[in-house]
Design a protein around this motif. Sequence first.
Motif: not given
Length: 763
Positions: A148-160, A193-205
């Motif tokens: 769900f977070v991946q879909r939110v980040v994809q929708v709430q960031t500018p695309g082509v 969306a950028l904050g959710l992306l950072d929170r999503l990538l936090n699993v690697f740290h």
Amino acid sequence: MSLSVAEQLTQLDAARQLVLQDSGLYPQIVQGILPIVGANARLELRRWGADFLAETFASPLLVPQEKERLSIFILQTLKELLENQGEDNNVIKSVIQAAASIYALVFRYIISNQHDSATWDRMTAIKSNVFRRWDTASGGIRICCIKFVQRVVQVQTPGVVADPRRPEQNEVSLALVPREHPLIPPSRLEPEALGLLDRLLNVFHEETSDAILVNATLNCLGTLIRTRQNAANKIITAILNFNPLRPINSPLTPKLKVQIKSMEKTTRTVLMNILRRNENGPFASRIRQYIDRLAQTRFETFDEGSKKRGLPSEPTDGLDNAKRMRLGAELPDRPGPPPLPPGPVSHAQLFTLSGDRGLTSFDVTQLPIDLIVRITVPVLHRIEQPAVDAAINAVRSRYLTLKKTQAAQAQASAQLTGEDEEDYEPDFEPTEEQIVNKTDNLPPEDPLQLPPDLALGPFKLPQPPPLTPEETEQIGKGTISRVFSMMSVLEEPSAARRQKPGLNRLAGSNYDRDAWMTVITRLATRASAGLDEEDSEDDEGADSKGTIAQQIPKHSLSDGIRETLWKFVIEDFRARIPIAISWLNEEWFNDRIQSQNQGRSKASKRPPQRHYEKWMLKVLDSIVPFLDAKDKVLIRFLSEIPALDEIVLDRVKGLAKDPERVTLAVNALYYLVLVRPPVREICIDALVDLWRNFEDAKAPAAKLLKKLRPDVLNQDSANHAPPPPSTDMIKSPPPSDSRDGLPSASVKGEGIPGTANAVIAAG
């Protein structure tokens, strides 16, 4: 009478099977089951409803417009199920999956409906509930939250934005949202969306990473890397800084070993896909180094070969050379093939060398032939040559034994039969004359050649029945259609394989689409060259003798190929205009050759039939209605066909009747003036005609005529000048030699050049 839960589930399953067969029933079924599977329903019904909603909005059978309309109806039900205290985990997982599927649909709806705040409030409540469960719920629910977070980040960031004129065809992203939108302002959604992306990538740290969550996150990040280039650099950098083999310092339990291998494989797969999509990207070298380092670490950590116990220093089977005399150990003999059963023997029994009942009873014909080949070939390579020779000798011995046995049985039966019938056959001794006559009829003996066992007479197939004209025409059309159907299968020749033009090139040598088109065009132009004239002469001779021929419509195979070739070109004339040009060049060349042969041979009285003008005009008339103002196909076609005349230029001048295509007509004529000197004069005459007779073409044509033929402009300006004073008019002689106010053509330099009547071929 209320139905039981089992009966309700049976009816719901029947409704599900119904929509799987007919996707048009989704709207009625979805709206009908919402009251049954709501938050107040039984647990079994809630589970079925949540699973059905997740399946519905993930199905490709339901069109996006219907999905968007239905997503508004189910928001309240999803919100109530998520807010239900103590809800079942399976229901929560399916609800979150459905919410991930409809988030982009609701977002698109809110973009167009800026004042529907109630719908967006429900979606916001669902989003907040999912975010709260992200870190505290069980593993399965957290995986759904990551999606769900991946879909939110994809929708709430500018695309082509592929086509700004058709927003419904573009991908849902923040780029479609107006800046002053009251409900979803981009200035607030993008930082979220950028904050959710950072929170999503936090699993690697994290120090203690859950392998399941890491794999789920890696699988979701691939879509973001492909669709959101502005976030791709951050995601790839986070993956390259992640070490899936980090937990190897702790004690390696079997569970931990499986988790580490799983994370390493998922990380390597994601990076390999990134590298495959862009092998020359900025991260290509780092990704290759990372994958190599990961492979080396995995080999050093999980290589079991180096940790195995070595071979014993002494043999353990008693076969050592020094101990063989003492122990007397010998290799066991290979078991021989079982004896054949008594009685008749089949081919399977003859070639069976194994005594295993299970193996002999297996029906190998049930296996596909490709699987048998894949199994048999490697097995034959691994069998040692002595074993193969022994098996062949065993089969040969069986065969010879059977052959001798059958011969002995046949001889014994023949002797018994001869003894029984000996009393019934009379004695017969041929005379000397019969023996001489029989030997005279024998062929001469050839010691080097044995007589054949069986002499057969010559055999000839009967001639096929002659084809009627209708059957010949039908077969020819079928052949033409099969040849052209192959054109859609063949690929266009690549730039590397395309032959360079020149006199030394060979036409049709690569067996690609161009080669086949060369064969087809030459079949249409050269195969039946000269045959039409012979048919026409035969018809004239028959009419002169007074014979009445049956009126059968004649069909030429070449004309059929030409007709099909014309249709093939017109289907996509912009891409296939080179085929049309090549074809018309062949037609023009064939017409010239036939004209030369006609001049050399005086036997034929009728001129050869011309094909170039007919099909060139047909192609031109077919493409002219579909040309737009910026189309360059017409200029290329006119500049590369071998011959032009006034009829072709009249078609080009007809474009000036459309105000939007005046520029196309003028530019085409001017290009011919520049690059085709043989038709320069008639093209300038066409420009003069445009300037005089087409109001919309006066300005562009006059601009060109100032350079090409300024005397025409000066002449017409003199004709439209104000009349001179009356005294001069009295003194001037009457214009007896002029026509319609124009000066006489005898004045040098003021006449209009005459147009060419013959076809002028480009050099």
